[in-house]
Design a protein around this motif. Structure first.
Motif, PDB file in Angstrom:
ATOM      1  N   GLY A 134       0.813  -1.217   0.000  1.00  0.00           N
ATOM      2  CA  GLY A 134       0.000   0.000   0.000  1.00  0.00           C
ATOM      3  C   GLY A 134       0.840   1.257   0.000  1.00  0.00           C
ATOM      4  O   GLY A 134       2.073   1.215   0.074  1.00  0.00           O
ATOM      5  N   ASP A 135       0.156   2.391  -0.057  1.00  0.00           N
ATOM      6  CA  ASP A 135       0.836   3.695   0.001  1.00  0.00           C
ATOM      7  C   ASP A 135       1.624   3.839   1.298  1.00  0.00           C
ATOM      8  O   ASP A 135       2.736   4.369   1.311  1.00  0.00           O
ATOM      9  CB  ASP A 135      -0.195   4.827  -0.115  1.00  0.00           C
ATOM     10  CG  ASP A 135      -1.406   4.587   0.783  1.00  0.00           C
ATOM     11  OD1 ASP A 135      -2.211   3.695   0.441  1.00  0.00           O
ATOM     12  OD2 ASP A 135      -1.531   5.262   1.828  1.00  0.00           O
ATOM     13  N   GLY A 136       1.043   3.338   2.407  1.00  0.00           N
ATOM     14  CA  GLY A 136       1.711   3.480   3.703  1.00  0.00           C
ATOM     15  C   GLY A 136       3.073   2.808   3.714  1.00  0.00           C
ATOM     16  O   GLY A 136       4.023   3.304   4.348  1.00  0.00           O
ATOM     17  N   ALA A 137       3.187   1.696   2.994  1.00  0.00           N
ATOM     18  CA  ALA A 137       4.447   0.946   2.979  1.00  0.00           C
ATOM     19  C   ALA A 137       5.582   1.728   2.333  1.00  0.00           C
ATOM     20  O   ALA A 137       6.763   1.445   2.591  1.00  0.00           O
ATOM     21  CB  ALA A 137       4.249  -0.386   2.252  1.00  0.00           C
ATOM     22  N   ASN A 163      -2.295   2.632  -4.056  1.00  0.00           N
ATOM     23  CA  ASN A 163      -2.447   3.879  -3.306  1.00  0.00           C
ATOM     24  C   ASN A 163      -3.931   4.138  -3.075  1.00  0.00           C
ATOM     25  O   ASN A 163      -4.611   4.698  -3.930  1.00  0.00           O
ATOM     26  CB  ASN A 163      -1.791   5.037  -4.065  1.00  0.00           C
ATOM     27  CG  ASN A 163      -1.910   6.335  -3.294  1.00  0.00           C
ATOM     28  OD1 ASN A 163      -2.470   6.373  -2.199  1.00  0.00           O
ATOM     29  ND2 ASN A 163      -1.389   7.405  -3.867  1.00  0.00           N
ATOM     30  N   ASN A 164      -4.400   3.705  -1.890  1.00  0.00           N
ATOM     31  CA  ASN A 164      -5.825   3.918  -1.559  1.00  0.00           C
ATOM     32  C   ASN A 164      -5.974   5.130  -0.633  1.00  0.00           C
ATOM     33  O   ASN A 164      -6.988   5.285   0.037  1.00  0.00           O
ATOM     34  CB  ASN A 164      -6.443   2.647  -0.973  1.00  0.00           C
ATOM     35  CG  ASN A 164      -5.769   2.217   0.322  1.00  0.00           C
ATOM     36  OD1 ASN A 164      -4.959   2.955   0.893  1.00  0.00           O
ATOM     37  ND2 ASN A 164      -6.089   1.024   0.787  1.00  0.00           N
ATOM     38  N   LEU A 165      -4.954   5.965  -0.598  1.00  0.00           N
ATOM     39  CA  LEU A 165      -4.962   7.267   0.096  1.00  0.00           C
ATOM     40  C   LEU A 165      -4.882   7.200   1.614  1.00  0.00           C
ATOM     41  O   LEU A 165      -4.768   8.230   2.266  1.00  0.00           O
ATOM     42  CB  LEU A 165      -6.187   8.111  -0.307  1.00  0.00           C
ATOM     43  CG  LEU A 165      -6.372   8.373  -1.805  1.00  0.00           C
ATOM     44  CD1 LEU A 165      -7.658   9.165  -2.030  1.00  0.00           C
ATOM     45  CD2 LEU A 165      -5.179   9.164  -2.354  1.00  0.00           C
ATOM     46  N   TYR A 166      -4.944   6.010   2.188  1.00  0.00           N
ATOM     47  CA  TYR A 166      -4.884   5.905   3.656  1.00  0.00           C
ATOM     48  C   TYR A 166      -4.021   4.738   4.105  1.00  0.00           C
ATOM     49  O   TYR A 166      -3.985   3.693   3.452  1.00  0.00           O
ATOM     50  CB  TYR A 166      -6.303   5.697   4.246  1.00  0.00           C
ATOM     51  CG  TYR A 166      -7.152   6.932   4.122  1.00  0.00           C
ATOM     52  CD1 TYR A 166      -7.203   7.881   5.136  1.00  0.00           C
ATOM     53  CD2 TYR A 166      -7.883   7.171   2.953  1.00  0.00           C
ATOM     54  CE1 TYR A 166      -7.958   9.039   5.002  1.00  0.00           C
ATOM     55  CE2 TYR A 166      -8.643   8.326   2.810  1.00  0.00           C
ATOM     56  CZ  TYR A 166      -8.675   9.251   3.840  1.00  0.00           C
ATOM     57  OH  TYR A 166      -9.421  10.396   3.700  1.00  0.00           O
ATOM     58  N   ALA A 167      -3.343   4.941   5.221  1.00  0.00           N
ATOM     59  CA  ALA A 167      -2.703   3.851   5.949  1.00  0.00           C
ATOM     60  C   ALA A 167      -3.423   3.817   7.297  1.00  0.00           C
ATOM     61  O   ALA A 167      -3.235   4.722   8.115  1.00  0.00           O
ATOM     62  CB  ALA A 167      -1.217   4.115   6.123  1.00  0.00           C
ATOM     63  N   VAL A 168      -4.274   2.831   7.499  1.00  0.00           N
ATOM     64  CA  VAL A 168      -5.266   2.820   8.576  1.00  0.00           C
ATOM     65  C   VAL A 168      -5.998   4.168   8.533  1.00  0.00           C
ATOM     66  O   VAL A 168      -6.618   4.483   7.509  1.00  0.00           O
ATOM     67  CB  VAL A 168      -4.637   2.513   9.949  1.00  0.00           C
ATOM     68  CG1 VAL A 168      -5.743   2.176  10.966  1.00  0.00           C
ATOM     69  CG2 VAL A 168      -3.698   1.306   9.885  1.00  0.00           C
TER      70      VAL A 168
HETATM   71 MG   LIG Z   1      -3.192   2.467   1.926  1.00  0.00          MG
END
Ligand SMILES: [Mg+2]
Ligand SMILES: Cc1ncc(C[n+]2csc(CCOP(=O)(O)OP(=O)(O)O)c2C)c(N)n1
Length: 311
Positions: A134-137, A163-168
């Motif tokens: 994900g994006d957070g990674a 990239n779903n715009l959020y990390a949690v």
């Molecule tokens: Mg994400």
């Protein structure tokens, strides 16, 4: 690819129902809304290629060929699951279909994907690894180390960042000033692209180019797929940090109706054809649920089987 997306969505709908009935140990992370990334990218791979997945692995695992009934039995922790019920949703694996043990430690799978690609290359295979995250990674140190080494060593790996715009609950706006995550791979000398991750054809086209490059020995690529998860991070997260307008806007870009409309307008299938495909997939998922629920619990005496290497 539409069939795959329908399968993933119906499958995760069923997982949700079973979770609400208390049949799923632990939590689950759903990918509803992100199905076009799994369907588009994994469809470029061969059975002998491998994928490295995260805590949100159901869609890609199904796309890579894992049977719905074996995946669902695993999610319920049953003996006939793909890891005999010892992995569950976040620790599944199925080497027969090229699914490496799933890595829920954020970013940890990124260097491992490079390692598998290194092994492929050293053994003279033309197989390719696709590593999802994900994006957070992309804020994790391991991401940067792996990008650098994979590019330097020209490893046959395709990195797909959802990239779903959020990390949690953390918005990407609060974690980086870089507007396009593809930029983060480019600085290490890796070809990188950003695409609409809710357009399955775009994802396929970009992933296919990247897979071809890796297979020809021309090194790794990075693909940022811009997408959105419809539900919270996990089942315990109502997702209240996202406003209703944002969710509605993204639901308007739902990859399934978009693909369905393209199929109809180009005459690949008519309305009846789409409906029967959808009904077939629902039947497959219902049969998987019946299989999983009838599957026995693992025996305690087998708890240590497959845990330690023999000899
Ligand atoms: Mg994400
Ligand atoms: C190293 C590490 N830190 C924190 C967590 C807890 N955690 C699980 S998923 C997640 C967010 C990951 O966000 P992203 O990479 O964008 O993936 P997404 O959940 O959006 O698919 C976090 C912080 C973890 N699993 N591993």
């Amino acid at each position: 690819m539409y069939r795959l997306m329908v399968r993933i969505r119906s499958f995760e709908h069923k997982v949700t129902q079973l979770f609400l009935k208390g049949l799923v140990p632990g939590t689950i992370h759903l990918s509803q809304g992100q199905e076009a990334v799994a369907a588009g990218a994994v469809s470029c791979l061969r059975k002998s290629d491998r994928v490295l997945l995260t805590h949100r692995p159901h869609g890609q695992a199904l796309a890579k060929g894992l049977e719905p009934k074996r995946l669902l039995a695993e999610i319920l922790g049953r003996a006939e699951g793909c890891c005999r019920g010892k992995g569950g949703s976040m620790h599944l694996a199925d080497l027969e279909h090229g699914i490496m043990p799933t890595m829920p430690i954020v970013g940890a799978g990124i260097p491992i994907a490079a390692g598998v690609a290194f092994a492929f290359r050293e053994s003279g295979s033309d197989a390719v690894v696709m590593g999802f995250f994900g994006d957070g990674a992309t804020n994790i140190g391991a991401f940067h180390e792996a990008m650098n080494l994979a590019a330097l060593w020209k490893l046959p790996v395709v990195y797909v960042c959802e990239n779903n715009l959020y990390a949690v609950s953390t918005s990407i706006r609060d974690s980086t000033l870089v507007p396009e995550l593809a930029e983060r791979a480019r600085v290490y000398g890796m070809p990188a692209a950003s695409v609409d991750g809710n357009d399955v054809e775009m994802v396929y086209a970009a992933a296919d180019e990247a897979v071809g490059r890796a297979r020809r020995g021309e090194g790794p690529s990075f693909l940022e797929c811009k997408t959105y998860r419809f539900s919270g991070h996990s089942r315990t997260d109502p997702g209240t940090y996202r406003c209703a307008e944002e969710i509605e806007e993204w639901k308007g870009r739902d990859p399934l109706p978009r693909c369905r409309a393209a199929i109809l307008s180009r005459g690949y299938l008519d309305e009846q054809g789409c409906r029967s495909l959808e009904a077939e997939e629902e039947r497959i998922v219902e049969a998987a649920a019946a299989f999983a629920m009838a599957s026995p619990q693992p025996e305690g005496s087998r708890a240590l089987d497959d845990v330690f290497a023999e000899g």
